[in-house]
Design an enzyme around this catalytic site. Structure first.
Site, PDB file in Angstrom:
ATOM      1  N   ASP A 155       0.849  -1.182   0.000  1.00 33.87           N
ATOM      2  CA  ASP A 155       0.000   0.000   0.000  1.00 33.87           C
ATOM      3  C   ASP A 155       0.891   1.240   0.000  1.00 33.87           C
ATOM      4  O   ASP A 155       1.900   1.294   0.718  1.00 33.87           O
ATOM      5  CB  ASP A 155      -0.902   0.001   1.240  1.00 33.87           C
ATOM      6  CG  ASP A 155      -2.009   1.027   1.134  1.00 33.87           C
ATOM      7  OD1 ASP A 155      -3.174   0.630   0.937  1.00 33.87           O
ATOM      8  OD2 ASP A 155      -1.712   2.241   1.232  1.00 33.87           O
ATOM      9  N   SER A 189      -5.355  14.838 -13.831  1.00 41.91           N
ATOM     10  CA  SER A 189      -6.544  14.671 -14.677  1.00 41.91           C
ATOM     11  C   SER A 189      -7.040  16.025 -15.159  1.00 41.91           C
ATOM     12  O   SER A 189      -6.911  17.041 -14.451  1.00 41.91           O
ATOM     13  CB  SER A 189      -7.637  13.993 -13.837  1.00 41.91           C
ATOM     14  OG  SER A 189      -8.878  14.094 -14.495  1.00 41.91           O
ATOM     15  N   TYR A 242     -12.761  13.949  -5.770  1.00 39.93           N
ATOM     16  CA  TYR A 242     -11.701  13.306  -6.568  1.00 39.93           C
ATOM     17  C   TYR A 242     -10.824  14.372  -7.232  1.00 39.93           C
ATOM     18  O   TYR A 242      -9.587  14.340  -7.137  1.00 39.93           O
ATOM     19  CB  TYR A 242     -12.324  12.388  -7.625  1.00 39.93           C
ATOM     20  CG  TYR A 242     -11.354  11.963  -8.702  1.00 39.93           C
ATOM     21  CD1 TYR A 242     -10.286  11.119  -8.419  1.00 39.93           C
ATOM     22  CD2 TYR A 242     -11.488  12.426 -10.023  1.00 39.93           C
ATOM     23  CE1 TYR A 242      -9.376  10.740  -9.407  1.00 39.93           C
ATOM     24  CE2 TYR A 242     -10.590  12.049 -11.017  1.00 39.93           C
ATOM     25  CZ  TYR A 242      -9.539  11.212 -10.702  1.00 39.93           C
ATOM     26  OH  TYR A 242      -8.633  10.847 -11.682  1.00 39.93           O
ATOM     27  N   LYS A 279      -6.686  15.462  -6.719  1.00 38.38           N
ATOM     28  CA  LYS A 279      -5.676  15.574  -7.791  1.00 38.38           C
ATOM     29  C   LYS A 279      -5.003  16.942  -7.722  1.00 38.38           C
ATOM     30  O   LYS A 279      -3.787  17.065  -7.839  1.00 38.38           O
ATOM     31  CB  LYS A 279      -6.330  15.362  -9.165  1.00 38.38           C
ATOM     32  CG  LYS A 279      -6.729  13.936  -9.425  1.00 38.38           C
ATOM     33  CD  LYS A 279      -5.498  13.059  -9.647  1.00 38.38           C
ATOM     34  CE  LYS A 279      -5.826  11.599  -9.702  1.00 38.38           C
ATOM     35  NZ  LYS A 279      -4.658  10.722  -9.654  1.00 38.38           N
ATOM     36  N   ARG A 337     -16.051  14.952 -25.486  1.00 36.36           N
ATOM     37  CA  ARG A 337     -14.832  14.736 -24.704  1.00 36.36           C
ATOM     38  C   ARG A 337     -13.645  14.512 -25.622  1.00 36.36           C
ATOM     39  O   ARG A 337     -13.815  14.186 -26.803  1.00 36.36           O
ATOM     40  CB  ARG A 337     -14.976  13.477 -23.807  1.00 36.36           C
ATOM     41  CG  ARG A 337     -16.047  13.567 -22.739  1.00 36.36           C
ATOM     42  CD  ARG A 337     -15.674  14.552 -21.650  1.00 36.36           C
ATOM     43  NE  ARG A 337     -16.663  14.572 -20.572  1.00 36.36           N
ATOM     44  CZ  ARG A 337     -17.763  15.331 -20.561  1.00 36.36           C
ATOM     45  NH1 ARG A 337     -18.038  16.129 -21.579  1.00 36.36           N
ATOM     46  NH2 ARG A 337     -18.598  15.294 -19.526  1.00 36.36           N
TER      47      ARG A 337
END
Ligand code: NAD
Ligand code: UD1
Length: 350
Positions: A66, A132, A156, A160, A238
């Site tokens: 991890d 992203s 999310y 980032k 997109r």
């Protein structure tokens, strides 16, 4: 793409068993790099790495670790004599991040913090980061350039952006750190061997894996999330790019980073990785129908909450600085996905 001849770094890929990580591993191994992967397999299978080894005929050193286990990560960095890190590990589902924000801050932000602490301790100071396009948020202008303001609209996206800020602050604090932040647009497609592809758990959130599962008969029909947007055909637009082009982008970014690294200064560069072209949901549907050779059942539903109408990349910075640009078209994205899906209707469980 231009590759430096005598560069064979030893690389650590975090999240290397996942969709983008496994394709990136293939590119890096084929370029001659030594690849070590750490992944806790929370959203992947080690079978992807078996496929990577089969495709390349090269060995991947895998550690089921991890990201937040600093001591173990540091030990891997030291034992494997790592030169640079490609950091892809993390959680990526927007909807889930709204339901469980702390989970996302823990894995993504705290996980990245622990990774950087381990890197500092092991004196590894080069990292390429999977960010992203979601960091930009509501478009103030299109296409997005790297200078577009950042206003992420989900936990999310916030994670980032916070990791990006952490990298920037670290590179500002001390000479010797070298970071390349890659803001991906919409990665789709699969490796041409048909042995490696996206293997989402449960019902896919994203368009391409959903289309593939409709085509293979696992889902009844595609629901188009809204056809009343202010776009040419009313459906969302997109910037889709082939995952193998994205993988090449990591190698281009790594070479750029390693070639220019110096203990005298630090850098934190940002690159949009996209095709620079927008495609609508209907464009994708029709391309997938061409790839699988049959019409696909479809219905139109309401807009998906939180969706933006349209966005795509200005990818000139990556083209000029990294000498990188995508070479695989929409038909290739769909046919490679279809080849993978047909051969593996149940993903790596087949
Ligand atoms: P993925 O889920 O297939 O891969 C992520 C990998 O990270 C998985 O193998 C998972 O098991 C591993 N992981 C998660 N938490 C971990 C932890 N605490 N420790 C160790 N490993 C852990 O996702 P992907 O699509 O390959 O995405 C890779 C990266 O790219 C992610 O950071 C994602 O946010 C980013 N990204 C993806 C997209 C996309 O469309 N797929 C778009 C933009 C950015
Ligand atoms: C989503 C995430 C983004 C992430 C990206 C990964 C949201 C709001 N954003 O982006 O942060 O980086 O995935 O690729 O979730 N669509 C349908 N029917 C479907 C699925 C999708 O019509 O069943 C449409 C969507 O409305 C959108 C387009 O297809 O217009 C693309 O959707 P998707 O693949 O989920 O990607 P993004 O929404 O761009």
């Amino acid at each position: 793409m231009k590759l430096s001849a005598n560069l064979a770094p030893r690389l650590l890929l975090t999240g290397g068993a996942g969709y983008i990580g496994s394709h990136t591993a293939v590119t890096l191994l084929e370029a001659g790099c030594e690849v070590t992967v750490i992944d806790n397999l929370s959203n992947s299978s080690a079978k992807s790495l078996e496929a990577v080894q089969k495709i390349t005929g090269r060995k991947v050193s895998f550690h089921q670790v991890d990201l937040r286990d600093t001591a173990l990560v540091e030990a891997v960095l030291r034992d494997e004599h790592i030169d640079a890190v490609v950091h892809l590990a993390g959680l990526k589902a927007v909807g889930e991040s709204c339901e469980h924000p702390l989970r996302y801050y823990d894995v993504n932000v705290v996980g990245s913090l622990h990774l950087l602490q381990a890197m500092k301790a092991a004196n590894v100071r080069k990292l390429v980061f999977s960010s992203s396009a979601t960091v930009y948020g509501d478009p103030k202008f299109l296409p997005y350039t790297e200078a577009h303001p950042t206003h992420p609209t989900s936990p999310y996206g916030q994670t980032k952006r916070q990791i990006e800020v952490m990298l920037q602050d670290l590179s500002d604090s001390q000479a010797g750190w070298h970071f390349s932040v890659l803001r991906y647009f919409n990665p789709v497609g699969a490796h041409p061997s048909g042995q490696l592809g996206e293997d989402p758990r449960g019902i896919p959130n994203n368009l391409m894996p959903y289309l593939a599962q409709v085509a293979v008969g696992k889902r009844a029909s595609l629901t188009i999330h809204g056809d009343d947007y202010d776009t040419a055909d009313g459906t969302g637009v997109r910037d889709y790019l082939h995952v193998c082009d994205l993988a090449d982008g990591h190698w281009a970014a790594l070479q750029h980073l390693i070639d220019r690294a110096s203990p005298e200064f630090s850098r934190c560069d940002y690159f949009n990785l996209g095709s620079g072209v927008g495609h609508s949901v209907k464009d994708m549907l029709h391309a997938f129908e061409r790839a699988c050779g049959k019409p696909l059942p479809v219905r139109v539903g309401p807009r998906r909450p939180g969706d933006l109408p349209a966005f795509w990349a200005d990818a000139n910075h990556a083209r000029n600085e990294l000498q990188w640009q995508p070479v695989r078209d929409l038909d290739n994205m769909c046919s490679s996905t279809w080849q993978w899906q047909q051969a593996h209707p149940n993903g790596f469980n087949d």
